[in-house]
Design a protein around this motif. Structure first.
Motif, short mmCIF file in Angstrom:
data_model
loop_
_atom_site.label_atom_id
_atom_site.label_comp_id
_atom_site.label_asym_id
_atom_site.label_seq_id
_atom_site.Cartn_x
_atom_site.Cartn_y
_atom_site.Cartn_z
N ALA A 195 -4.37 -40.99 22.05
CA ALA A 195 -4.03 -39.40 22.47
C ALA A 195 -2.46 -39.47 22.75
O ALA A 195 -2.44 -40.08 23.78
N LEU A 196 -1.73 -38.15 22.09
CA LEU A 196 -0.71 -37.92 23.27
C LEU A 196 -0.58 -36.47 23.94
O LEU A 196 -1.30 -35.81 23.70
N ASN A 197 0.29 -36.96 25.05
CA ASN A 197 0.27 -36.28 25.74
C ASN A 197 1.20 -34.87 25.29
O ASN A 197 2.39 -34.81 25.86
N GLY A 198 0.81 -34.00 24.50
CA GLY A 198 1.20 -33.11 23.60
C GLY A 198 2.02 -33.07 22.44
O GLY A 198 1.45 -33.76 22.09
N ASP A 199 1.90 -31.50 22.41
CA ASP A 199 3.09 -31.98 20.96
C ASP A 199 4.66 -32.02 21.03
O ASP A 199 5.13 -31.71 21.98
N PRO A 200 4.89 -32.92 20.72
CA PRO A 200 6.52 -33.66 20.60
C PRO A 200 7.62 -32.46 20.43
O PRO A 200 8.60 -32.63 21.30
N THR A 201 6.90 -31.45 19.83
CA THR A 201 8.37 -30.38 19.87
C THR A 201 8.53 -29.49 20.33
O THR A 201 9.16 -28.55 20.58
N GLN A 202 7.63 -29.79 21.50
CA GLN A 202 7.15 -28.65 22.30
C GLN A 202 7.29 -29.18 24.17
O GLN A 202 7.08 -29.13 25.25
N ALA A 203 6.44 -30.07 23.78
CA ALA A 203 5.96 -31.58 25.52
C ALA A 203 7.40 -32.19 25.41
O ALA A 203 7.09 -33.46 24.68
N GLY A 204 7.82 -32.39 27.34
CA GLY A 204 8.80 -33.55 27.07
C GLY A 204 7.89 -34.54 27.37
O GLY A 204 8.47 -35.79 26.54
N ALA A 205 6.91 -35.20 27.86
CA ALA A 205 5.72 -36.21 27.75
C ALA A 205 5.49 -36.68 26.44
O ALA A 205 5.80 -37.73 25.85
N ALA A 206 5.51 -36.25 25.16
CA ALA A 206 4.53 -36.21 23.90
C ALA A 206 6.14 -36.29 23.34
O ALA A 206 6.36 -37.79 22.60
N PHE A 207 7.04 -36.13 23.24
CA PHE A 207 8.76 -36.60 22.58
C PHE A 207 9.19 -37.88 23.07
O PHE A 207 9.37 -38.55 21.95
N SER A 208 8.80 -38.15 24.47
CA SER A 208 9.33 -39.31 25.22
C SER A 208 8.71 -40.54 24.89
O SER A 208 9.12 -41.34 24.42
N GLY A 209 7.43 -40.19 24.13
CA GLY A 209 6.01 -41.11 23.92
C GLY A 209 6.58 -41.02 22.24
O GLY A 209 6.61 -42.36 22.01
N VAL A 210 6.87 -40.81 21.66
CA VAL A 210 7.73 -40.56 20.56
C VAL A 210 8.30 -41.69 20.12
O VAL A 210 8.69 -42.35 19.02
N VAL A 211 9.79 -41.56 21.53
CA VAL A 211 10.73 -42.51 21.37
C VAL A 211 10.42 -43.72 21.84
O VAL A 211 11.06 -44.66 21.16
N MET A 212 9.38 -44.09 22.80
CA MET A 212 8.81 -45.02 23.18
C MET A 212 8.54 -45.66 21.51
O MET A 212 8.57 -46.68 21.23
N VAL A 213 7.78 -45.14 20.80
CA VAL A 213 6.97 -45.31 20.16
C VAL A 213 8.36 -46.18 18.31
O VAL A 213 7.82 -47.43 18.26
N ALA A 214 9.03 -44.97 18.30
CA ALA A 214 9.84 -45.43 17.76
C ALA A 214 10.83 -46.74 18.07
O ALA A 214 11.13 -47.49 17.28
N LEU A 215 11.07 -47.11 19.71
CA LEU A 215 11.68 -48.03 19.87
C LEU A 215 10.78 -49.47 19.25
O LEU A 215 11.56 -50.81 18.59
#
Length: 377
Positions: A195-215
């Motif tokens: 699970a990801l904490n939230g929708d990355p288009t709306q939630a800061g935690a989810a946004f940073s989760g996608v960035v971490m995975v991208a790296l």
């Protein structure tokens, strides 16, 4: 003890430690235009000096008697203890609405309830949402404003970073194998569990989760496409769990693996001993949240007193006790006012730490708006 001084929101070279549903319409707010000692209205005060100093601000806030906060879960950054300490200290009732709401939900609530006594007085927001809504914020400089590095505040005090953390993967070791890298999440053992904490288009935690995975997938802060592609693969494999994780879903076993801030994952270990937290050392992503006052706050003096409390030594140490790095940590270490026991528990990362700057965040947010739903929908 060491701290990462996140002095500029860029990719650091080397780092050490971190760093309503309402049954009926609420009443219209009362006139909050009472003049301060300096002759300005409370809603226009830009420092405690407009109230004649802290005593005047405290008096004005106590007269209002209430403070409306939103999207502050008790287990998030120690907000349960922070709210209680503020209320006990000043005798002000804190109304905490929608604790599990996203950053965008905060802005939506302020717009929907504008002019009503139930509107949020203050915001605690992820970077993308905060920077996209600065017109809604009232500039205010707390007494410790000069202690805060320039990279972590608007020069006029329209917003100020309050605390930061690292993105991490939390997992229940009794339900899944140990997580040692991001690619582990694609394994069959993680079917229906990530699970990801939230929708990355709306939630800061989810946004940073996608960035971490991208790296981890060879991407960068400037190119998060590999992160979105990874989540597409995760969904295709049947491993992505479209459930917003909460302490309840973690403790019940509904969300055995959660991509979230380290301090939120670490807090679960106290309640669930098998819960472990992994911060990818080679793909560390850090970020600060943004604190701001609603320009249309129904309790403008209380909102300003809340800011003073959060950025005081007491408030910053309460943040540290919640496992987050308070923004004034470096100054407090130098002054000897940091809670050493709390600071010693903050995670240590030896290696590069990625911190998206506003321009990179804007670019990534645009990419997510155009591609996220298609990838996981």
């Amino acid at each position: 003890m060491k701290y990462v001084r996140m002095a500029q929101p860029v990719l650091a070279a080397t780092a050490a430690a971190l760093l309503f549903v309402v049954a009926c319409a609420p009443p219209e707010k009362e006139d909050s235009g009472e003049q301060t000692q300096s002759g300005v209205k409370a809603a226009e005060a830009t420092s405690a000096q407009d109230f004649g100093g802290m005593e005047g601000l405290v008096e004005a806030a106590k007269k209002e008697g209430e403070l409306n906060v939103i999207a502050l879960p008790p287990d998030w950054a120690n907000y349960g203890a922070i709210i209680k300490a503020f209320s006990d200290k000043y005798g002000i009732k804190v109304n905490s609405a929608q604790p599990d709401a996203s950053s965008q939900d905060e802005i939506n609530a302020a717009n929907q309830q504008k002019g009503k006594s139930s509107a949020p007085d203050v915001f605690d927001l992820g970077q993308a949402v905060a920077l996209g809504n600065t017109a809604m914020f009232a500039p205010y400089k707390v007494a410790t404003f000069d202690d805060i590095p320039a990279a972590f505040k608007d020069p006029e005090g329209t917003w100020v970073n309050d605390y930061g953390g690292f993105m991490s993967i939390g997992f229940d070791s009794s339900k899944v194998p140990p997580v040692t890298n991001v690619n582990d999440l694609l394994k069959p053992e993680f079917s229906g569990k990530v699970a990801l904490n939230g929708d990355p288009t709306q939630a800061g935690a989810a946004f940073s989760g996608v960035v971490m995975v991208a790296l981890s997938q060879g991407g960068s802060i400037d190119d998060i496409a590999p992160g979105v592609e990874f989540f597409r693969k995760l969904k295709e494999a049947g491993n992505f769990l479209p459930v917003d994780p909460t302490p309840a879903t973690i403790e019940s076993g509904q969300t055995p693996v959660v991509i979230d801030w380290n301090y939120l994952n670490a807090a679960e270990s106290a309640k669930l001993p098998t819960w472990q937290t992994f911060v990818p050392p080679d793909h560390a992503v850090a970020g600060y949240y943004y604190q701001a006052i609603n320009a249309d706050a129904p309790h403008p003096a209380a909102a300003r007193l809340w800011q003073e409390f959060l950025f005081s030594d007491e408030g910053q140490n309460l943040y540290a006790a919640g496992g987050v790095r308070p923004v004034r940590a470096d100054n407090m270490v130098a002054d000897g006012t940091i809670d050493k026991a709390a600071a010693a528990k903050l995670p240590v990362i030896d290696g590069p730490v990625a911190v998206p700057n506003p321009e990179q965040t804007e670019k990534a947010t645009k990419y997510l708006a155009e591609n996220w739903a298609q990838a996981v929908g």
